[in-house]
Design an enzyme around this catalytic site. Structure first.
Site, PDB file in Angstrom:
ATOM      1  N   HIS A 179     -23.449  36.298  18.863  1.00  9.42           N
ATOM      2  CA  HIS A 179     -22.834  37.147  19.881  1.00  9.42           C
ATOM      3  C   HIS A 179     -23.458  36.959  21.254  1.00  9.42           C
ATOM      4  O   HIS A 179     -22.794  37.089  22.274  1.00  9.42           O
ATOM      5  CB  HIS A 179     -22.867  38.605  19.427  1.00  9.42           C
ATOM      6  CG  HIS A 179     -21.940  38.820  18.278  1.00  9.42           C
ATOM      7  ND1 HIS A 179     -22.370  38.897  16.982  1.00  9.42           N
ATOM      8  CD2 HIS A 179     -20.592  38.879  18.233  1.00  9.42           C
ATOM      9  CE1 HIS A 179     -21.323  39.024  16.187  1.00  9.42           C
ATOM     10  NE2 HIS A 179     -20.232  39.016  16.909  1.00  9.42           N
ATOM     11  N   ARG A 215     -13.558  43.035  22.538  1.00  8.62           N
ATOM     12  CA  ARG A 215     -14.710  43.411  21.718  1.00  8.62           C
ATOM     13  C   ARG A 215     -15.335  44.667  22.323  1.00  8.62           C
ATOM     14  O   ARG A 215     -16.279  44.593  23.103  1.00  8.62           O
ATOM     15  CB  ARG A 215     -15.746  42.282  21.697  1.00  8.62           C
ATOM     16  CG  ARG A 215     -15.329  41.045  20.913  1.00  8.62           C
ATOM     17  CD  ARG A 215     -16.481  40.046  20.879  1.00  8.62           C
ATOM     18  NE  ARG A 215     -16.284  38.974  19.930  1.00  8.62           N
ATOM     19  CZ  ARG A 215     -15.865  37.755  20.260  1.00  8.62           C
ATOM     20  NH1 ARG A 215     -15.585  37.448  21.507  1.00  8.62           N
ATOM     21  NH2 ARG A 215     -15.744  36.825  19.324  1.00  8.62           N
ATOM     22  N   ARG A 252     -10.302  46.087  19.601  1.00 13.41           N
ATOM     23  CA  ARG A 252     -10.974  46.172  18.311  1.00 13.41           C
ATOM     24  C   ARG A 252     -11.940  47.346  18.364  1.00 13.41           C
ATOM     25  O   ARG A 252     -12.709  47.468  19.320  1.00 13.41           O
ATOM     26  CB  ARG A 252     -11.735  44.868  18.039  1.00 13.41           C
ATOM     27  CG  ARG A 252     -12.400  44.891  16.673  1.00 13.41           C
ATOM     28  CD  ARG A 252     -12.979  43.551  16.343  1.00 13.41           C
ATOM     29  NE  ARG A 252     -14.163  43.277  17.128  1.00 13.41           N
ATOM     30  CZ  ARG A 252     -14.836  42.137  17.050  1.00 13.41           C
ATOM     31  NH1 ARG A 252     -14.431  41.179  16.242  1.00 13.41           N
ATOM     32  NH2 ARG A 252     -15.912  41.941  17.771  1.00 13.41           N
ATOM     33  N   GLU A 312     -11.727  38.449   8.158  1.00 12.57           N
ATOM     34  CA  GLU A 312     -12.966  37.711   8.457  1.00 12.57           C
ATOM     35  C   GLU A 312     -13.959  37.736   7.298  1.00 12.57           C
ATOM     36  O   GLU A 312     -15.122  37.365   7.469  1.00 12.57           O
ATOM     37  CB  GLU A 312     -13.608  38.224   9.747  1.00 12.57           C
ATOM     38  CG  GLU A 312     -13.836  39.715   9.822  1.00 12.57           C
ATOM     39  CD  GLU A 312     -14.427  40.160  11.149  1.00 12.57           C
ATOM     40  OE1 GLU A 312     -14.862  39.322  11.955  1.00 12.57           O
ATOM     41  OE2 GLU A 312     -14.463  41.380  11.379  1.00 12.57           O
ATOM     42  N   ASN A 346     -15.204  33.151  13.022  1.00 12.13           N
ATOM     43  CA  ASN A 346     -16.663  33.129  13.216  1.00 12.13           C
ATOM     44  C   ASN A 346     -17.358  33.750  12.013  1.00 12.13           C
ATOM     45  O   ASN A 346     -18.325  33.216  11.486  1.00 12.13           O
ATOM     46  CB  ASN A 346     -17.060  33.913  14.473  1.00 12.13           C
ATOM     47  CG  ASN A 346     -16.391  33.384  15.708  1.00 12.13           C
ATOM     48  OD1 ASN A 346     -15.923  32.256  15.712  1.00 12.13           O
ATOM     49  ND2 ASN A 346     -16.325  34.189  16.753  1.00 12.13           N
ATOM     50  N   ASP A 347     -16.841  34.902  11.601  1.00 13.57           N
ATOM     51  CA  ASP A 347     -17.432  35.561  10.431  1.00 13.57           C
ATOM     52  C   ASP A 347     -16.899  34.981   9.137  1.00 13.57           C
ATOM     53  O   ASP A 347     -17.631  34.882   8.158  1.00 13.57           O
ATOM     54  CB  ASP A 347     -17.155  37.071  10.477  1.00 13.57           C
ATOM     55  CG  ASP A 347     -18.178  37.781  11.343  1.00 13.57           C
ATOM     56  OD1 ASP A 347     -19.373  37.504  11.177  1.00 13.57           O
ATOM     57  OD2 ASP A 347     -17.777  38.589  12.200  1.00 13.57           O
ATOM     58  N   ARG A 364     -24.339  32.763  10.873  1.00 12.04           N
ATOM     59  CA  ARG A 364     -23.831  32.169  12.118  1.00 12.04           C
ATOM     60  C   ARG A 364     -24.884  32.135  13.221  1.00 12.04           C
ATOM     61  O   ARG A 364     -24.698  31.497  14.254  1.00 12.04           O
ATOM     62  CB  ARG A 364     -22.556  32.897  12.575  1.00 12.04           C
ATOM     63  CG  ARG A 364     -22.774  34.332  12.952  1.00 12.04           C
ATOM     64  CD  ARG A 364     -21.460  35.105  13.072  1.00 12.04           C
ATOM     65  NE  ARG A 364     -20.961  35.156  14.423  1.00 12.04           N
ATOM     66  CZ  ARG A 364     -19.967  35.953  14.813  1.00 12.04           C
ATOM     67  NH1 ARG A 364     -19.351  36.736  13.946  1.00 12.04           N
ATOM     68  NH2 ARG A 364     -19.563  35.963  16.058  1.00 12.04           N
ATOM     69  N   CYS A 412      -8.583  34.537  16.228  1.00  6.54           N
ATOM     70  CA  CYS A 412      -9.362  34.857  17.431  1.00  6.54           C
ATOM     71  C   CYS A 412     -10.811  34.394  17.343  1.00  6.54           C
ATOM     72  O   CYS A 412     -11.620  34.731  18.197  1.00  6.54           O
ATOM     73  CB  CYS A 412      -9.304  36.348  17.736  1.00  6.54           C
ATOM     74  SG  CYS A 412     -10.012  37.367  16.438  1.00  6.54           S
TER      75      CYS A 412
HETATM   76  C1  PEP Z   1     -14.864  36.483  14.428  1.00  2.00           C
HETATM   77  O1  PEP Z   1     -15.646  36.892  13.545  1.00  2.00           O
HETATM   78  O2  PEP Z   1     -14.300  35.376  14.382  1.00  2.00           O
HETATM   79  C2  PEP Z   1     -14.586  37.315  15.608  1.00  2.00           C
HETATM   80  C3  PEP Z   1     -13.662  36.963  16.473  1.00  2.00           C
HETATM   81  O3  PEP Z   1     -15.341  38.420  15.784  1.00  2.00           O
HETATM   82  P1  PEP Z   1     -16.852  38.402  16.320  1.00  2.00           P
HETATM   83  O4  PEP Z   1     -17.136  37.015  16.807  1.00  2.00           O
HETATM   84  O5  PEP Z   1     -16.944  39.429  17.382  1.00  2.00           O
HETATM   85  O6  PEP Z   1     -17.617  38.788  15.091  1.00  2.00           O
HETATM   86 MG    MG Z   2     -16.264  38.938  13.476  1.00  6.19          MG
END
Ligand code: PEP
Ligand code: MG
Length: 603
Positions: A196, A303, A340, A439, A462-463, A473, A510
């Site tokens: 993040h 976010r 979100r 996710e 991402n998750d 990650r 996303c």
């Molecule tokens: C993700 O997990 O892909 C996502 C968009 O949320 P974040 O990166 O804020 O966890």
């Molecule tokens: Mg996420």
């Protein structure tokens, strides 16, 4: 200090070139050094300790005074007050002082050892209250260490010129604060590409390279440094020729940007006329200007937790939420804004909310779980969303959903808030659009059932990659294993898209995969028609969309889905892109997902 040029290789996590002078900061306190001190220095060391106590107390009081709501005073104020009392507790301070004098050691070591020892004693006590004090002790130890190590004084206003922040790690709140001020580049020891903190660096357009293990030991304050966010390099002591070359590249990037901005009104359609909606991921409200300028058709992911993190330890008020949501909605109208709910917990820690210290927070009280565990914190946010939704297209999205019950419980909670607002005579949007992030692999597997409960999905790769491949990650040691093109990931994308289509609901993506132009052909081939990404990357992704027809992309995806390894998917994508008709982008391409997958571990 001068020296020969030295090139450090890491991960380019935020594009662009930054040139400046290093300021080194250590944020980790796990390693506290022990220095033996001569007897004549001991009085001075005790004075240092006392100075740190005063400073820590002042800071705690400042934080405490910052509280506005009674509820927050009750929740956090008590803890802060307990910390102040502990800081002034002579018994504790005498023990630390005795240790300095008896063992002839530095104050940091004495603080660290003494608080750790006492906390361990509390841990074995039966009484819950007393046991809880061990956390207070550790916290107080932390404040003292911060004060002794000068961390709380990171105000760089006295340093002239552009600063490259070199740090072992970078807490989120610090990234926001520093990136908004004089820091022009980050060189960070920790972190993967989708941590993040690195997402925030991109939002602030601050070039950043992460995964530079041990970087703070290699760099000295004032060292001249170049951060090359494109190639994931940090160059120490560059030669004049290198500096010249990088200044030239900075100019080129600027003019490339001007050209990209000019693409704003070009339609995002494939060669055979299929529309692909490109939306913006927004972390900080000021990014909405970029979203509009680069041609995003809406906000696919706001976010909202960053608002919380920025305001912490205060809670954002309903008016603050309202103002931001209106700003976003007006900016992209008539496009939608997907808000979100706070995705706190995990590494986006909110300790005042958590009231727990988790062994493994990424698998802990995070996202929707925390929302439902502490619903009162979210009441304010939801009230604002329902009010803005009356005359704007704002939609709600829940993070980290793994069970249908979570959506149902959330709806019941939302109904309560809607009733409450109506009883107050406030106009609200009862028929709001609710979506979930996909996710976690469990959510993929029950996508058909989730699809009956909500009106849209957004795939958070991402998750999803982290949870599917068991690869943190944020962990640079396993960054090579973080493979967006792993066959399991591609299979899950296809599965989710199919289930959403069958249920007739919208599905978007996303995660950072959507922001890599070289992956876009594959994503479209898998059936995605909505992508949400960092605003600045919208033009490059759009050019990629315009270069292909869906028929050829479907074939590409079908082929890739059958391949057994990420490496082979990379090769297939590479050879597909080599035949592409119109080159879409100048300058070096990002290496990220593709090169990561190429480095697949075959052991
Ligand atoms: C993700 O997990 O892909 C996502 C968009 O949320 P974040 O990166 O804020 O966890
Ligand atoms: Mg996420």
């Amino acid at each position: 200090m001068s020296g020969a040029p030295q090139i450090l290789e890491g991960l380019g996590v935020s594009e662009g070139i930054a040139i400046g002078r290093a300021v080194c900061v250590e944020y980790h306190f796990d390693e506290v050094y022990r220095f033996p001190l001569p007897v004549e220095r001991l009085d001075e060391e005790v004075e240092r300790l006392e100075g740190a106590v005063r400073q820590a107390e002042q800071e705690l009081r400042k934080v405490h005074r910052g509280k506005t709501t009674q509820k927050l005073r009750d929740e956090i104020g008590g803890i802060l007050e307990a910390h102040v009392l502990l800081l002034k507790d002579r018994a504790l301070l005498d023990r630390i002082e005795d240790r300095i004098r008896e063992e002839h050691v530095n104050a940091e070591w004495a603080v660290h050892r003494t608080t750790a020892e006492l906390a361990a004693q509390f841990e074995d006590i039966e009484d819950d209250y007393l046991r809880g004090r061990n956390q207070d002790l550790l916290d107080v130890g932390y404040y003292l260490l911060r004060a002794l190590q000068g961390v709380s004084h990171h105000d760089f206003s006295e340093i002239e010129g552009d600063i490259i922040l070199v740090a072992d790690d970078l807490p989120l709140a610090e990234a926001v604060r520093l990136g908004r001020n004089q820091v022009v580049g980050f060189a960070i020891g920790a972190g993967g590409r989708t941590s993040h903190t690195t997402i925030i660096a991109r939002s602030l357009k601050v070039p950043a390279v992460s995964a530079l293990e041990g970087v703070t030991a290699l760099v000295t304050d004032e060292d001249p440094v170049i951060v090359d966010g494109e190639l994931g390099r940090v160059i120490l002591h560059p030669t004049p020729a290198m500096l010249e070359q990088y200044r030239q590249r900075q100019k080129e990037l600027k003019s490339l940007d001007t050209r990209l901005l000019a693409t704003r009104n070009i339609a995002s359609v494939t060669r055979d006329g299929t529309a692909v909606i490109l939306l913006a991921n927004i972390d900080l409200p000021e990014e909405i200007e970029d979203a509009v300028a680069y041609g995003a058709q809406g906000v696919g992911l706001y976010r909202s937790e960053f608002l919380y993190i920025e305001k912490s330890p205060d809670l954002p008020t309903e008016e603050e939420h309202l103002e931001i949501y209106r700003r976003l909605a007006r900016g992209v109208a008539p496009g939608p804004v997907v808000i979100r709910t706070y995705d706190l917990g995990g590494r986006k820690l909110a300790r005042e909310l958590m009231q727990t210290r988790e062994e493994n927070p990424v698998l802990g009280l995070r996202g929707i779980r925390l929302t439902m565990a502490r619903p009162e914190i979210f009441r304010t946010q939801l009230r604002a969303v329902f009010r803005v939704a009356v005359d704007h297209d704002v939609r709600l999205m829940l993070p980290l959903v793994t069970r249908v019950e979570e959506v149902r419980r959330f709806r019941a909670f939302a109904d309560e808030i809607l009733d409450e607002l109506e009883a107050e005579g406030v106009p609200v949007q009862r028929d709001f659009q609710l979506g979930v992030m996909i996710e976690v692999p469990a959510a993929v597997w029950i996508a058909d059932r989730l699809a009956r409960e909500v009106s849209f999905f957004s795939i958070g790769t991402n998750d999803l990659i982290q949870y599917a491949l068991a690869v943190d990650r944020n962990n640079e040691h396993v960054a090579d294993l973080y493979q967006p093109l792993h066959p399991a990931v591609l299979g899950m994308l296809r599965f989710t898209v199919e289930k959403a289509r069958a249920a007739g609901i919208e599905v978007s993506l996303c995660g950072e995969m959507a922001a890599d132009p070289r992956l876009v052909p594959l994503l479209l081939g898998l059936g995605l028609r909505r992508l949400s990404l960092s605003p600045r990357l919208v033009p490059a992704v759009k050019e990629r969309v315009r270069s292909h027809s869906i028929a050829e992309l479907t074939d590409l995806a079908e082929h890739c889905l059958k391949l057994p390894t990420a490496t082979e998917v990379v090769e297939a994508l590479d050879s597909f892109l080599a035949t592409e008709k119109s080159p879409v982008r100048e300058g070096p391409l990002k290496e990220d997902a593709l090169s990561l997958a190429t480095r697949e571990d075959t052991t």
